[in-house]
Design an enzyme around this catalytic site. Structure first.
Site, PDB file in Angstrom:
ATOM      1  N   THR A  77       4.296   2.110  11.810  1.00 39.88           N
ATOM      2  CA  THR A  77       5.356   1.305  12.438  1.00 39.88           C
ATOM      3  C   THR A  77       5.465  -0.117  11.876  1.00 39.88           C
ATOM      4  O   THR A  77       6.359  -0.865  12.249  1.00 39.88           O
ATOM      5  CB  THR A  77       5.155   1.248  13.970  1.00 39.88           C
ATOM      6  OG1 THR A  77       3.819   0.811  14.238  1.00 39.88           O
ATOM      7  CG2 THR A  77       5.375   2.611  14.611  1.00 39.88           C
ATOM      8  N   GLY A  78       4.570  -0.492  10.965  1.00 38.39           N
ATOM      9  CA  GLY A  78       4.683  -1.799  10.300  1.00 38.39           C
ATOM     10  C   GLY A  78       5.840  -1.785   9.315  1.00 38.39           C
ATOM     11  O   GLY A  78       6.231  -0.727   8.814  1.00 38.39           O
TER      12      GLY A  78
ATOM     13  N   HIS B  91      -6.933  -9.506  -9.406  1.00 41.23           N
ATOM     14  CA  HIS B  91      -7.714  -8.540  -8.635  1.00 41.23           C
ATOM     15  C   HIS B  91      -9.089  -9.103  -8.303  1.00 41.23           C
ATOM     16  O   HIS B  91      -9.680  -9.820  -9.101  1.00 41.23           O
ATOM     17  CB  HIS B  91      -7.921  -7.244  -9.432  1.00 41.23           C
ATOM     18  CG  HIS B  91      -6.689  -6.412  -9.522  1.00 41.23           C
ATOM     19  ND1 HIS B  91      -6.512  -5.464 -10.497  1.00 41.23           N
ATOM     20  CD2 HIS B  91      -5.573  -6.364  -8.759  1.00 41.23           C
ATOM     21  CE1 HIS B  91      -5.339  -4.879 -10.326  1.00 41.23           C
ATOM     22  NE2 HIS B  91      -4.752  -5.414  -9.280  1.00 41.23           N
TER      23      HIS B  91
END
Length: 300
Positions: A17-18, A247
């Site tokens: 639901t994000g 990274h």
């Protein structure tokens, strides 16, 4: 054939639901991925992008028969989300989330010992078997079905290599982003083994970067075991020591993990290394032609 995922993979989306998850769920569904459910605690019984939402992974698996999960849960809660998926005995968990604390991932790795689940990521673009199943955030349209496996620590360099191959009429069996964090679930060797055993993969591009020794270990494994040609690229040739480059795992420390060191090892193990990102596809095609594999790798 392919590795890790195919058209029969039944996927749930953790954190569905994000906003990021909703966007990519729509993209994955449009690509044809078989998404059977989503998980957001407290949102059970609702729907997202036409997909049923459950409160727990266990409930989602029990109801849908899912065998894979993709995680878009924010970093502070992502380790728990991975462990919940492992507890539910999913075959495959792909974690997209970046910035998960290293110690959290150390705990996850320990928790996963002896369990059946394979984790890919975190901090990765996901996995795609072209024209069958896309799990993650990669642009689907650049991929073509074919016989070249791609494995990479970098998301965008994966897209670059794939786009070059597709433009040249060379398709991919599966592209796997293993992620850019120092502690991850699946390493180069795991993926190379899978490609080596996959009758549909005829050659491999391995994309590494500075930091750690994963590329060197993979090169030694290739030399000893790989029956298919492997071409490499190492990002970070001009990186200054001690500075993290994008990274968390891309850092030269104690003089170890430099691009030059890695390239030297790859070359010594019989892996041709592309000089720049712009010639990754070209370098592989050259090797395919030398080994008389180009015609079998072309998408007709």
């Amino acid at each position: 054939m392919s590795v890790f995922i195919n058209k029969d993979t039944r996927v749930i989306v953790q954190g569905i639901t994000g906003s990021t998850a909703l966007f990519h769920t729509k993209q994955m569904l449009e690509y044809g991925t078989n998404i059977v459910g989503g998980v957001t605690p407290g949102k059970g019984g609702t729907e997202a992008e036409g997909v049923p939402v459950f409160n727990t992974v266990a409930e989602a698996v029990q109801t849908t028969g899912a065998n894979a999960s993709v995680i878009y849960v924010p970093a502070p809660f992502a380790a728990d989300a991975i462990m919940e998926a492992v507890d539910a005995e999913l075959d495959l968990v792909i974690c997209i989330t970046e910035h998960i604390p290293v110690l959290d991932m150390v705990k996850v790795k320990r928790f996963m010992e002896g369990k059946k689940t394979r984790l890919i990521g975190p901090n990765c673009p996901g996995v795609i078997t072209p024209e069958e199943c896309k799990i993650g955030i990669m642009p689907g349209y650049i991929h073509k079905k074919g016989h070249v496996g791609v494995v990479s620590r970098s998301g965008t360099l994966t897209y670059e290599a794939v786009h070059q191959l597709s433009e040249a009429g060379v398709g991919q069996s599966t592209a796997v982003g293993i992620g850019g964090d120092p502690v991850n679930g699946t390493n180069f060797i795991d993926v190379l083994k899978a490609f080596n055993e996959d009758p549909d993969t005829h050659a491999v591009i391995m994309i590494g970067e500075i930091g750690g020794t994963a590329e060197e270990e993979a090169a030694e494994w290739v030399k000893a075991n790989m029956t298919k040609p492997v071409v490499g690229f190492i990002g970070g040739k001009t990186a200054p020591p001690g500075k993290r480059m994008g990274h968390a795992g891309a850092i030269i420390s104690g003089g170890k993990g430099t691009a030059d060191e890695k390239i030297k090892t790859l070359n010594a193990c019989g892996i041709e290394v592309a000089e720049t990102p712009s010639v990754m596809g070209e370098t592989l095609i050259k090797v395919l032609k030398e080994k008389n594999l180009f015609e079998t790798c072309k998408t007709h």
